[in-house]
Design a protein around this motif. Structure first.
Motif, PDB file in Angstrom:
ATOM      1  N   ALA A 151       0.857  -1.185   0.000  1.00 44.82           N
ATOM      2  CA  ALA A 151       0.000   0.000   0.000  1.00 44.82           C
ATOM      3  C   ALA A 151       0.893   1.235   0.000  1.00 44.82           C
ATOM      4  CB  ALA A 151      -0.901   0.001   1.232  1.00 44.82           C
ATOM      5  N   LEU A 152       0.652   2.122  -0.948  1.00 50.07           N
ATOM      6  CA  LEU A 152       1.391   3.376  -1.033  1.00 50.07           C
ATOM      7  C   LEU A 152       0.500   4.502  -0.538  1.00 50.07           C
ATOM      8  CD1 LEU A 152       2.961   2.894  -4.575  1.00 50.07           C
ATOM      9  CD2 LEU A 152       4.065   2.548  -2.352  1.00 50.07           C
ATOM     10  N   ASN A 153       1.092   5.438   0.207  1.00 48.66           N
ATOM     11  CA  ASN A 153       0.353   6.569   0.737  1.00 48.66           C
ATOM     12  C   ASN A 153       1.077   7.846   0.318  1.00 48.66           C
ATOM     13  OD1 ASN A 153      -1.206   8.331   2.191  1.00 48.66           O
ATOM     14  ND2 ASN A 153      -0.436   7.712   4.185  1.00 48.66           N
ATOM     15  N   ALA A 154       0.366   8.699  -0.416  1.00 47.81           N
ATOM     16  CA  ALA A 154       0.941   9.959  -0.902  1.00 47.81           C
ATOM     17  C   ALA A 154       0.460  11.117  -0.037  1.00 47.81           C
ATOM     18  CB  ALA A 154       0.526  10.199  -2.350  1.00 47.81           C
ATOM     19  N   THR A 155       1.387  12.012   0.300  1.00 50.26           N
ATOM     20  CA  THR A 155       1.068  13.221   1.065  1.00 50.26           C
ATOM     21  C   THR A 155       1.641  14.415   0.302  1.00 50.26           C
ATOM     22  OG1 THR A 155       1.246  11.971   3.125  1.00 50.26           O
ATOM     23  CG2 THR A 155       1.303  14.377   3.288  1.00 50.26           C
ATOM     24  N   PRO A 156       0.775  15.305  -0.190  1.00 50.25           N
ATOM     25  CA  PRO A 156       1.288  16.465  -0.928  1.00 50.25           C
ATOM     26  C   PRO A 156       1.866  17.503   0.028  1.00 50.25           C
ATOM     27  CG  PRO A 156      -1.087  16.618  -0.757  1.00 50.25           C
ATOM     28  CD  PRO A 156      -0.689  15.300  -0.139  1.00 50.25           C
ATOM     29  N   HIS A 168       0.665   0.360 -12.162  1.00 51.22           N
ATOM     30  CA  HIS A 168       0.052  -0.858 -11.651  1.00 51.22           C
ATOM     31  C   HIS A 168      -0.710  -0.662 -10.339  1.00 51.22           C
ATOM     32  CE1 HIS A 168       1.779  -3.397 -14.716  1.00 51.22           C
ATOM     33  NE2 HIS A 168       2.939  -2.782 -14.532  1.00 51.22           N
ATOM     34  N   CYS A 169      -0.758   0.556  -9.812  1.00 52.30           N
ATOM     35  CA  CYS A 169      -1.505   0.827  -8.578  1.00 52.30           C
ATOM     36  C   CYS A 169      -2.989   0.937  -8.889  1.00 52.30           C
ATOM     37  CB  CYS A 169      -1.066   2.151  -7.955  1.00 52.30           C
ATOM     38  SG  CYS A 169       0.594   2.130  -7.292  1.00 52.30           S
ATOM     39  N   ASP A 170      -3.815   0.504  -7.940  1.00 52.88           N
ATOM     40  CA  ASP A 170      -5.236   0.777  -8.094  1.00 52.88           C
ATOM     41  C   ASP A 170      -5.505   2.203  -7.605  1.00 52.88           C
ATOM     42  OD1 ASP A 170      -5.444   0.722  -5.298  1.00 52.88           O
ATOM     43  OD2 ASP A 170      -6.405  -1.233  -5.233  1.00 52.88           O
ATOM     44  N   GLU A 171      -6.751   2.616  -7.616  1.00 53.61           N
ATOM     45  CA  GLU A 171      -7.077   3.998  -7.263  1.00 53.61           C
ATOM     46  C   GLU A 171      -6.777   4.345  -5.807  1.00 53.61           C
ATOM     47  OE1 GLU A 171     -10.591   1.429  -6.656  1.00 53.61           O
ATOM     48  OE2 GLU A 171      -9.374   1.762  -8.415  1.00 53.61           O
ATOM     49  N   THR A 172      -6.567   3.338  -4.957  1.00 55.20           N
ATOM     50  CA  THR A 172      -6.256   3.617  -3.550  1.00 55.20           C
ATOM     51  C   THR A 172      -4.765   3.550  -3.256  1.00 55.20           C
ATOM     52  OG1 THR A 172      -6.481   1.316  -2.836  1.00 55.20           O
ATOM     53  CG2 THR A 172      -8.483   2.677  -2.810  1.00 55.20           C
ATOM     54  N   GLY A 173      -3.944   3.283  -4.282  1.00 52.24           N
ATOM     55  CA  GLY A 173      -2.503   3.220  -4.067  1.00 52.24           C
ATOM     56  C   GLY A 173      -2.002   1.834  -3.700  1.00 52.24           C
ATOM     57  N   HIS A 174      -2.818   0.813  -3.908  1.00 51.58           N
ATOM     58  CA  HIS A 174      -2.403  -0.558  -3.607  1.00 51.58           C
ATOM     59  C   HIS A 174      -1.916  -1.238  -4.882  1.00 51.58           C
ATOM     60  CE1 HIS A 174      -4.493  -1.181   0.447  1.00 51.58           C
ATOM     61  NE2 HIS A 174      -4.421   0.113   0.207  1.00 51.58           N
ATOM     62  N   VAL A 175      -0.862  -2.028  -4.736  1.00 51.02           N
ATOM     63  CA  VAL A 175      -0.345  -2.785  -5.864  1.00 51.02           C
ATOM     64  C   VAL A 175      -0.043  -4.204  -5.379  1.00 51.02           C
ATOM     65  CG1 VAL A 175       2.024  -1.969  -5.486  1.00 51.02           C
ATOM     66  CG2 VAL A 175       1.395  -2.864  -7.712  1.00 51.02           C
ATOM     67  N   MET A 176      -0.530  -5.194  -6.138  1.00 48.58           N
ATOM     68  CA  MET A 176      -0.240  -6.579  -5.840  1.00 48.58           C
ATOM     69  C   MET A 176       0.981  -6.970  -6.671  1.00 48.58           C
ATOM     70  SD  MET A 176      -0.840  -9.182  -4.112  1.00 48.58           S
ATOM     71  CE  MET A 176      -2.363  -9.863  -3.579  1.00 48.58           C
ATOM     72  N   LEU A 177       2.038  -7.375  -5.995  1.00 44.59           N
ATOM     73  CA  LEU A 177       3.297  -7.646  -6.678  1.00 44.59           C
ATOM     74  C   LEU A 177       3.295  -9.069  -7.207  1.00 44.59           C
ATOM     75  CD1 LEU A 177       5.659  -5.876  -4.168  1.00 44.59           C
ATOM     76  CD2 LEU A 177       4.571  -4.972  -6.208  1.00 44.59           C
ATOM     77  N   GLU A 178       3.019  -9.177  -8.513  1.00 43.64           N
ATOM     78  CA  GLU A 178       2.946 -10.474  -9.158  1.00 43.64           C
ATOM     79  C   GLU A 178       3.894 -10.492 -10.346  1.00 43.64           C
ATOM     80  OE1 GLU A 178      -1.558 -11.671  -8.032  1.00 43.64           O
ATOM     81  OE2 GLU A 178      -1.273 -10.563  -9.869  1.00 43.64           O
ATOM     82  N   SER A 179       4.338 -11.654 -10.702  1.00 40.49           N
ATOM     83  CA  SER A 179       5.327 -11.780 -11.764  1.00 40.49           C
ATOM     84  C   SER A 179       4.766 -11.503 -13.148  1.00 40.49           C
ATOM     85  CB  SER A 179       5.953 -13.168 -11.722  1.00 40.49           C
ATOM     86  OG  SER A 179       4.959 -14.153 -11.877  1.00 40.49           O
ATOM     87  N   GLU A 180       3.471 -11.298 -13.292  1.00 40.66           N
ATOM     88  CA  GLU A 180       2.876 -11.073 -14.608  1.00 40.66           C
ATOM     89  C   GLU A 180       3.068  -9.656 -15.142  1.00 40.66           C
ATOM     90  OE1 GLU A 180       0.308 -12.486 -12.221  1.00 40.66           O
ATOM     91  OE2 GLU A 180       1.253 -14.379 -12.712  1.00 40.66           O
ATOM     92  N   PHE A 181       3.669  -8.739 -14.369  1.00 37.73           N
ATOM     93  CA  PHE A 181       3.846  -7.361 -14.844  1.00 37.73           C
ATOM     94  C   PHE A 181       4.721  -7.339 -16.063  1.00 37.73           C
ATOM     95  CE2 PHE A 181       3.159  -5.165 -10.488  1.00 37.73           C
ATOM     96  CZ  PHE A 181       1.797  -5.304 -10.651  1.00 37.73           C
TER      97      PHE A 181
END
Length: 181
Positions: A151-156, A168-181
């Motif tokens: 989960a990534l959290n951005a603070t301006p 590859h992040c979803d709209e909430t800043g989460h990315v599932m780390l899978e080898s298919e990228f």
């Protein structure tokens, strides 16, 4: 202004746990500890109560010290704790003095690490959970175990607004780390 939304699991935990402050211990206040297991392994607790499949929760008397122990299945390794538990050791202790959510992350011991690269545009910072990414205008990459969610959290910075995530992040800043990228 940044609006950080709780995940569906967090919202469900909050809704399901509203009555947790009422005691099952003769009027004494109690708090819930919710646990989710990602991958193949088990987690037990001392005092007893946590010993479950993929998800479980246990209510403890307020201010109870709980020790969680992660045990990976054969062919898997423990990658760390996230949520209110934060660390990479097999054993984690926490004081249950509020509602808590913890995740235990187990990964295939033969999986190659996944390199997560974060690039920022504008002025602000980005941090990750599990820890590893912590950057301002210059950001580096971080290796994580394949198969876990970061989960990534951005603070301006003041005077700036967070626009959103790309890649590859979803709209909430989460990315599932899978080898298919």
């Amino acid at each position: 202004e940044i609006k950080i939304e709780e995940s569906e699991d967090s919202e469900k935990f909050s809704e399901d746990s509203e009555d947790a402050s009422e005691s099952e211990n003769d009027g004494e206040e109690s708090k819930a500890l919710a646990l989710e297991i990602i991958g193949n392994g088990t987690v037990t607790s001392q005092p007893t109560g946590i010993n479950c499949g993929n998800t479980c929760d246990k209510t403890y008397s307020n201010d109870t010290q709980v020790t969680l122990t992660a045990t990976p299945d054969t062919g898997w390794k423990f990658a760390g704790w996230t949520g209110n538990c934060d660390g990479e050791e097999l054993v984690f202790s926490l004081l249950v003095d509020s509602e808590n959510q913890c995740k235990a992350l187990f990964v295939d011991e033969n999986a190659e690490p996944f390199k997560l690269n974060v690039v920022t545009t504008g002025n602000g910072s980005v941090i990750s959970q599990p820890p590893g990414i912590d950057c301002g205008t210059i950001c580096s990459s971080q290796d994580y175990a394949t198969g876990i969610e970061v989960a990534l959290n951005a603070t301006p910075d003041e005077g700036w607004e967070f626009e959103g995530w790309r890649g590859h992040c979803d709209e909430t800043g989460h990315v599932m780390l899978e080898s298919e990228f």
